[in-house]
Design a protein around this motif. Structure first.
Motif, PDB file in Angstrom:
ATOM      1  N   ALA A 118      29.208 -22.016  64.780  1.00 33.88           N
ATOM      2  CA  ALA A 118      29.397 -20.694  64.179  1.00 33.88           C
ATOM      3  C   ALA A 118      29.721 -20.894  62.706  1.00 33.88           C
ATOM      4  CB  ALA A 118      30.524 -19.939  64.874  1.00 33.88           C
ATOM      5  N   GLY A 119      29.322 -19.933  61.908  1.00 38.54           N
ATOM      6  CA  GLY A 119      29.589 -20.031  60.479  1.00 38.54           C
ATOM      7  C   GLY A 119      29.705 -18.665  59.840  1.00 38.54           C
ATOM      8  N   LEU A 120      30.245 -18.671  58.642  1.00 40.53           N
ATOM      9  CA  LEU A 120      30.383 -17.442  57.878  1.00 40.53           C
ATOM     10  C   LEU A 120      30.224 -17.787  56.406  1.00 40.53           C
ATOM     11  CD1 LEU A 120      31.093 -14.395  58.021  1.00 40.53           C
ATOM     12  CD2 LEU A 120      33.474 -15.053  57.666  1.00 40.53           C
ATOM     13  N   ASN A 121      29.434 -16.991  55.702  1.00 42.12           N
ATOM     14  CA  ASN A 121      29.202 -17.195  54.279  1.00 42.12           C
ATOM     15  C   ASN A 121      29.457 -15.879  53.555  1.00 42.12           C
ATOM     16  OD1 ASN A 121      28.329 -18.696  51.979  1.00 42.12           O
ATOM     17  ND2 ASN A 121      26.390 -17.614  52.065  1.00 42.12           N
ATOM     18  N   TYR A 122      30.132 -15.952  52.411  1.00 40.50           N
ATOM     19  CA  TYR A 122      30.399 -14.771  51.592  1.00 40.50           C
ATOM     20  C   TYR A 122      29.970 -15.075  50.157  1.00 40.50           C
ATOM     21  CZ  TYR A 122      32.825 -11.311  48.781  1.00 40.50           C
ATOM     22  OH  TYR A 122      33.118 -10.329  47.872  1.00 40.50           O
ATOM     23  N   ASN A 123      29.275 -14.127  49.522  1.00 35.25           N
ATOM     24  CA  ASN A 123      28.866 -14.255  48.126  1.00 35.25           C
ATOM     25  C   ASN A 123      29.239 -12.988  47.368  1.00 35.25           C
ATOM     26  OD1 ASN A 123      27.232 -16.779  47.736  1.00 35.25           O
ATOM     27  ND2 ASN A 123      26.186 -15.909  49.510  1.00 35.25           N
ATOM     28  N   TYR A 124      29.688 -13.192  46.131  1.00 38.05           N
ATOM     29  CA  TYR A 124      29.994 -12.086  45.236  1.00 38.05           C
ATOM     30  C   TYR A 124      29.402 -12.412  43.874  1.00 38.05           C
ATOM     31  CZ  TYR A 124      32.594  -9.192  41.936  1.00 38.05           C
ATOM     32  OH  TYR A 124      32.929  -8.323  40.925  1.00 38.05           O
ATOM     33  N   GLN A 125      28.753 -11.432  43.251  1.00 34.50           N
ATOM     34  CA  GLN A 125      28.220 -11.597  41.900  1.00 34.50           C
ATOM     35  C   GLN A 125      28.596 -10.396  41.055  1.00 34.50           C
ATOM     36  OE1 GLN A 125      24.101 -12.423  41.385  1.00 34.50           O
ATOM     37  NE2 GLN A 125      24.073 -14.021  42.926  1.00 34.50           N
ATOM     38  N   ASN A 126      28.962 -10.673  39.818  1.00 38.96           N
ATOM     39  CA  ASN A 126      29.226  -9.621  38.839  1.00 38.96           C
ATOM     40  C   ASN A 126      28.601 -10.104  37.531  1.00 38.96           C
ATOM     41  OD1 ASN A 126      30.302  -7.263  37.686  1.00 38.96           O
ATOM     42  ND2 ASN A 126      32.063  -8.390  36.937  1.00 38.96           N
ATOM     43  N   ASN A 127      27.411  -9.608  37.229  1.00 33.85           N
ATOM     44  CA  ASN A 127      26.672 -10.070  36.058  1.00 33.85           C
ATOM     45  C   ASN A 127      26.226  -8.896  35.205  1.00 33.85           C
ATOM     46  OD1 ASN A 127      26.598 -12.978  36.489  1.00 33.85           O
ATOM     47  ND2 ASN A 127      25.435 -12.471  38.320  1.00 33.85           N
ATOM     48  N   PRO A 145      27.223 -13.884  58.761  1.00 36.95           N
ATOM     49  CA  PRO A 145      27.703 -14.628  59.923  1.00 36.95           C
ATOM     50  C   PRO A 145      26.523 -15.321  60.623  1.00 36.95           C
ATOM     51  CG  PRO A 145      27.641 -12.279  60.407  1.00 36.95           C
ATOM     52  CD  PRO A 145      27.223 -12.448  58.968  1.00 36.95           C
ATOM     53  N   SER A 146      26.789 -16.457  61.261  1.00 35.22           N
ATOM     54  CA  SER A 146      25.720 -17.174  61.967  1.00 35.22           C
ATOM     55  C   SER A 146      26.263 -17.802  63.246  1.00 35.22           C
ATOM     56  CB  SER A 146      25.118 -18.253  61.058  1.00 35.22           C
ATOM     57  OG  SER A 146      26.088 -19.217  60.720  1.00 35.22           O
ATOM     58  N   PHE A 147      25.342 -18.051  64.160  1.00 37.96           N
ATOM     59  CA  PHE A 147      25.666 -18.686  65.428  1.00 37.96           C
ATOM     60  C   PHE A 147      24.491 -19.567  65.808  1.00 37.96           C
ATOM     61  CE2 PHE A 147      25.397 -18.780  70.079  1.00 37.96           C
ATOM     62  CZ  PHE A 147      26.614 -19.366  70.373  1.00 37.96           C
ATOM     63  N   GLY A 148      24.764 -20.727  66.389  1.00 33.52           N
ATOM     64  CA  GLY A 148      23.680 -21.622  66.772  1.00 33.52           C
ATOM     65  C   GLY A 148      23.987 -22.384  68.039  1.00 33.52           C
ATOM     66  N   ASN A 164      21.219 -15.637  62.543  1.00 34.56           N
ATOM     67  CA  ASN A 164      22.114 -15.103  61.514  1.00 34.56           C
ATOM     68  C   ASN A 164      21.612 -13.759  61.036  1.00 34.56           C
ATOM     69  OD1 ASN A 164      20.270 -15.510  59.246  1.00 34.56           O
ATOM     70  ND2 ASN A 164      20.697 -17.673  59.488  1.00 34.56           N
ATOM     71  N   ILE A 165      22.512 -13.052  60.411  1.00 32.71           N
ATOM     72  CA  ILE A 165      22.205 -11.743  59.859  1.00 32.71           C
ATOM     73  C   ILE A 165      22.972 -11.626  58.540  1.00 32.71           C
ATOM     74  CG2 ILE A 165      24.078 -10.596  61.100  1.00 32.71           C
ATOM     75  CD1 ILE A 165      22.172  -8.155  61.358  1.00 32.71           C
ATOM     76  N   THR A 166      22.407 -10.917  57.591  1.00 34.32           N
ATOM     77  CA  THR A 166      23.047 -10.740  56.292  1.00 34.32           C
ATOM     78  C   THR A 166      23.337  -9.268  56.051  1.00 34.32           C
ATOM     79  OG1 THR A 166      21.922 -12.673  55.375  1.00 34.32           O
ATOM     80  CG2 THR A 166      22.800 -11.084  53.798  1.00 34.32           C
ATOM     81  N   PHE A 167      24.552  -8.990  55.639  1.00 34.31           N
ATOM     82  CA  PHE A 167      24.953  -7.654  55.217  1.00 34.31           C
ATOM     83  C   PHE A 167      25.169  -7.721  53.713  1.00 34.31           C
ATOM     84  CE2 PHE A 167      26.505  -8.365  59.503  1.00 34.31           C
ATOM     85  CZ  PHE A 167      25.973  -7.277  60.182  1.00 34.31           C
ATOM     86  N   GLN A 168      24.480  -6.854  52.970  1.00 32.53           N
ATOM     87  CA  GLN A 168      24.549  -6.932  51.514  1.00 32.53           C
ATOM     88  C   GLN A 168      24.720  -5.545  50.912  1.00 32.53           C
ATOM     89  OE1 GLN A 168      21.143  -8.790  49.647  1.00 32.53           O
ATOM     90  NE2 GLN A 168      22.415  -9.486  47.968  1.00 32.53           N
ATOM     91  N   ASN A 169      25.538  -5.501  49.855  1.00 34.25           N
ATOM     92  CA  ASN A 169      25.751  -4.268  49.102  1.00 34.25           C
ATOM     93  C   ASN A 169      25.529  -4.594  47.630  1.00 34.25           C
ATOM     94  OD1 ASN A 169      26.566  -1.709  48.275  1.00 34.25           O
ATOM     95  ND2 ASN A 169      28.713  -2.292  48.205  1.00 34.25           N
TER      96      ASN A 169
END
Length: 176
Positions: A118-127, A145-148, A164-169
């Motif tokens: 299982a894993g979790l990745n978070y990204n933030y950008q302010n450009n 989040p991911s699962f394998g 995995n699935i990505t939620f993005q705003n």
């Protein structure tokens, strides 16, 4: 823990571009006053593994700051159809990106050498960039989040299926 500083000089095409005679609707203007851009990158990671138990743990984080960035400024004249492109430093706004990841594998069924992860990745950008001559602030947040499931054979070859699935705003300050 790692820290890296990078200085990027303006390219010759940003300072004094060659004129493109093949497309009169695309104008590129050089900017001889461009200054170098700088970035600072901080990163931290940790890994722990136990091959005998088919277990693995990994965590990573990074932060990147951009100072005096060189950005494209493209202005479109809707009456003539001419696009004018130039480069400018953004000296009063600093870009920032953050990343954090964690991942773990653990043995599920020992006699089949089956493991799960299982894993979790978070990204933030302010450009910042320019859109038709106006300063735009671009912000983005994403969570992944991911699962394998996987297996290892006697020769230590691994087969794995990940989901995995990505939620993005995303948000631009110049959105209409």
């Amino acid at each position: 823990f790692n820290v890296a500083k990078r200085t990027t000089l303006p390219s010759l095409t940003q300072i004094q571009p060659l004129k493109n005679n093949t497309n009169p609707l695309q104008l590129v203007i050089g900017n001889e006053t461009l200054k170098p851009s700088n970035s600072l990158n901080y990163s931290l990671n940790y890994t722990r593994s136990n091959p005998a138990k088919n277990s693995f743990f990994y965590i990573f984080s990074s932060m990147n700051q951009n100072f005096n960035s060189i950005q494209l400024n493209r202005i479109i004249d809707h009456e003539t159809g001419i696009t004018t492109t130039m480069y400018e430093n953004i000296s009063n706004k600093n870009g920032l990106s953050l990343n954090a990841s964690a991942m773990s594998d653990f043995q599920l069924i020992k006699k089949w050498n089956l493991f799960a992860g299982a894993g979790l990745n978070y990204n933030y950008q302010n450009n910042y960039n320019f859109i038709n001559g106006e300063l735009n602030n671009f912000q983005s947040n994403s969570v992944n989040p991911s699962f394998g499931l996987g297996t290892r054979n006697i020769k230590n070859l691994t087969s794995r299926a990940n989901f995995n699935i990505t939620f993005q705003n995303m948000k631009n300050s110049l959105q209409s």
